[in-house]
Design an enzyme around this catalytic site. Sequence first.
Site, PDB file in Angstrom:
ATOM      1  N   TYR A   1     -77.984-112.062  46.499  1.00  0.00           N
ATOM      2  CA  TYR A   1     -77.634-110.556  46.757  1.00  0.00           C
ATOM      3  C   TYR A   1     -76.408-110.433  46.981  1.00  0.00           C
ATOM      4  O   TYR A   1     -75.218-109.564  46.977  1.00  0.00           O
ATOM      5  CB  TYR A   1     -78.707-109.859  47.530  1.00  0.00           C
ATOM      6  CG  TYR A   1     -78.364-108.569  47.761  1.00  0.00           C
ATOM      7  CD1 TYR A   1     -78.392-107.476  46.720  1.00  0.00           C
ATOM      8  CD2 TYR A   1     -78.205-108.115  49.225  1.00  0.00           C
ATOM      9  CE1 TYR A   1     -78.308-106.191  46.991  1.00  0.00           C
ATOM     10  CE2 TYR A   1     -77.755-106.636  49.223  1.00  0.00           C
ATOM     11  CZ  TYR A   1     -77.955-105.939  48.429  1.00  0.00           C
ATOM     12  OH  TYR A   1     -77.554-104.652  48.758  1.00  0.00           O
TER      13      TYR A   1
ATOM     14  N   LYS B   1     -72.847-108.510  45.880  1.00  0.00           N
ATOM     15  CA  LYS B   1     -72.345-106.996  46.450  1.00  0.00           C
ATOM     16  C   LYS B   1     -70.900-107.355  47.029  1.00  0.00           C
ATOM     17  O   LYS B   1     -70.076-106.707  46.893  1.00  0.00           O
ATOM     18  CB  LYS B   1     -72.996-106.971  47.676  1.00  0.00           C
ATOM     19  CG  LYS B   1     -74.443-106.390  47.412  1.00  0.00           C
ATOM     20  CD  LYS B   1     -74.581-105.109  46.415  1.00  0.00           C
ATOM     21  CE  LYS B   1     -74.222-103.906  47.249  1.00  0.00           C
ATOM     22  NZ  LYS B   1     -74.305-102.643  46.550  1.00  0.00           N
TER      23      LYS B   1
END
Length: 289
Positions: A176, A180
């Site tokens: 993740y 991002k």
Amino acid sequence: MSEQDPITLTENTGALKGKTLFITGASRGIGRAIALKCAADGANIVIAAKSAEPHPKLPGTIHSVAEEVEQAGGRALALQVDVREEEQVSAAMASAAEQFGGIDAVVNNAGAINLTNVESTPPKRYDLMQDINSRAVYLTAHLAIPYLKKSACGHILSLSPPVNLQPKWLGPFAPYALSKFGMTILSMGLAEELHEAGVSVSTLWPRTLVATAAIEFAVGNREMFEQSRKPVIMADAAYEILQTENNALSGCQLIDEELLGERGVTDFTRYAHNPDRAGELAVDLFLDS
């Protein structure tokens, strides 16, 4: 939860009147809040999201938000779009430009989150996060640049954090984090690439948790809303960015609270999901304080 929370709009300047904003994931949460904030200025809002039909647990569709946009004073175009699909994004942007005469800003709000480490992240989930997060920034920019270059105030705004490579943020959920931080790195590169063209590119991230479906279903539970702010704080910050001229914020990795403080906001209590617990807010991911 059958209805979305009402949005309490703060004072607008009218700077976005007649401007066209292409907002991904705008059927709920932060995307919806940004759409309504800018609609109150008289902006044209392209609601580009997958949610065309009601969901039993997640309120809001592209059509319900389109109605809210019109009620707030803007013009709406609801388009069902999967940001992973080039043809869908390209067709949506062409429709937006045809309907409103161009595109002035792209807001990359659509996101996918799974807080797992490499061993625990299935390949399909890994690919989903990379595609909806970092790849979508590339894809929307790639397709929107020809339109944005024709705008007098082109913007690309992505909801992603400042790059923070401390191990405590990487070890628990590197997949993740990569997706991002990829959004932010692409934005930094785009800011340099588009500087001469006068297109501003920046990122925005919340200082605290924000009460959205991601917090309720992907991160924790609805009880975490008590430590969160309402999506409208991100909408107010995004509005400040989108009305800023002369590339003044291009290349910046912005935090909502810091930016609003610089723009004169002194009371942040009203942004708390529960004002009585405004002193108990939880700092968001990737921020050390």
